[in-house]
Design an enzyme around this catalytic site. Structure first.
Site, PDB file in Angstrom:
ATOM      1  N   TYR A 167     -10.838   5.095   4.573  1.00 42.72           N
ATOM      2  CA  TYR A 167     -12.067   5.622   5.176  1.00 42.72           C
ATOM      3  C   TYR A 167     -11.892   7.050   5.711  1.00 42.72           C
ATOM      4  O   TYR A 167     -12.775   7.565   6.395  1.00 42.72           O
ATOM      5  CB  TYR A 167     -12.499   4.702   6.323  1.00 42.72           C
ATOM      6  N   ASP A 168     -10.764   7.687   5.429  1.00 45.00           N
ATOM      7  CA  ASP A 168     -10.497   9.034   5.966  1.00 45.00           C
ATOM      8  C   ASP A 168     -11.646  10.040   5.750  1.00 45.00           C
ATOM      9  O   ASP A 168     -11.934  10.829   6.644  1.00 45.00           O
ATOM     10  CB  ASP A 168      -9.204   9.614   5.373  1.00 45.00           C
ATOM     11  N   ASN A 186       0.849  -1.205   0.000  1.00 44.01           N
ATOM     12  CA  ASN A 186       0.000   0.000   0.000  1.00 44.01           C
ATOM     13  C   ASN A 186       0.885   1.255   0.000  1.00 44.01           C
ATOM     14  O   ASN A 186       1.537   1.578   0.984  1.00 44.01           O
ATOM     15  CB  ASN A 186      -0.913  -0.061   1.240  1.00 44.01           C
ATOM     16  N   LYS A 214       0.168   3.989   2.636  1.00 46.71           N
ATOM     17  CA  LYS A 214       0.676   3.626   3.966  1.00 46.71           C
ATOM     18  C   LYS A 214       2.183   3.834   4.025  1.00 46.71           C
ATOM     19  O   LYS A 214       2.715   4.344   4.998  1.00 46.71           O
ATOM     20  CB  LYS A 214       0.410   2.146   4.240  1.00 46.71           C
ATOM     21  N   ASP A 262      -0.738  -3.986  10.221  1.00 42.89           N
ATOM     22  CA  ASP A 262      -2.103  -4.351   9.845  1.00 42.89           C
ATOM     23  C   ASP A 262      -3.021  -3.394  10.576  1.00 42.89           C
ATOM     24  O   ASP A 262      -2.806  -3.080  11.751  1.00 42.89           O
ATOM     25  CB  ASP A 262      -2.427  -5.800  10.201  1.00 42.89           C
ATOM     26  N   HIS A 305      -3.773   6.294  14.488  1.00 42.57           N
ATOM     27  CA  HIS A 305      -3.463   4.959  15.010  1.00 42.57           C
ATOM     28  C   HIS A 305      -2.065   4.526  14.547  1.00 42.57           C
ATOM     29  O   HIS A 305      -1.294   3.958  15.296  1.00 42.57           O
ATOM     30  CB  HIS A 305      -4.538   3.983  14.532  1.00 42.57           C
TER      31      HIS A 305
END
Ligand code: IMP
Length: 195
Positions: free
Chosen positions: A156-157, A10, A13, A70, A182
């Protein structure tokens, strides 16, 4: 400088992780170590299991220090779902947009106060042996809005609302997101552990 391979395909990420860890760390992507088509099936029941599976799979290929993340979204009204199914909530290979649509339909007519949720991130770190996996966890609490707001970030931001800023993560932008997320909290615990 400490060098790690990031066990994730990703790109969003990877960018976030590089920005959060800063210049004390060199993060190599799977592309950079010749694992661009290396697929890891995420079939664990917990974030820890999935993170460990990614880290072990990549470590076994390249035998150098690996971090794997994860992460997912846990919505209280949905009893913690989608959890480990966050990436494929709307089905295998679902797009971010399809996943958000599915989430909004599951929460249709649910009042704001009952839409509490948290993002969870678990980092699994293997330095030199698969028998010694270290875990670091971070959480970010908020609420799921009933429509999208903002354009930055990923996943989902656009529907994840942070009460203290009165904005979604997609409205906050990466500079602020990367001090409260997170992933930031899990990576901070990881980098602190190396000091
Ligand atoms: P993973 O790649 O298995 O960790 O999947 C994580 C899922 O959670 C994907 O659907 C992501 O879009 C979503 N997700 C994880 N972190 C974030 C975030 O920081 N913002 C928005 N969505 C996220």
């Amino acid at each position: 400088m400490k060098t790690f391979v990031l066990a994730s395909q990703n790109k969003h990420k990877a960018e976030e992780i590089k920005q959060i860890l800063g210049s004390d760390f060199e993060i190599k992507t799977m592309d950079e170590v010749g694992l661009s088509n290396f697929d890891i099936i995420e079939d664990g029941n917990t974030f820890e299991e999935n993170a460990a599976k990614k880290a072990v799979s990549v470590f076994n290929e390249i035998n150098m220090p690996v971090i794997a993340d994860d992460s997912g979204l846990c919505v209280d009204f949905l009893n913690g779902a989608p959890g480990v199914y966050t990436a494929r909530f709307a089905g295998e290979n679902a797009s971010d947009s399809e996943n958000i649509d599915k989430l909004l339909s599951e929460l249709k007519n649910v009042p704001f106060q009952e839409r509490s949720a948290k993002f969870v991130c678990v980092i699994a770190f293997i330095e030199n042996s698969v028998d010694n996996i270290k875990y670091f966890k971070g959480e970010c609490s908020g609420f799921i809005l009933d429509k999208r707001r903002g354009t930055s970030g990923f996943g989902y931001d656009p529907v994840f609302y942070c009460k203290e800023y009165e904005k979604t993560l997609a409205e906050l932008g990466e500079n602020i997101k990367n001090t409260i997320s997170h992933r930031y909290k899990a990576l901070k615990a990881f980098s602190d552990s190396l000091k």
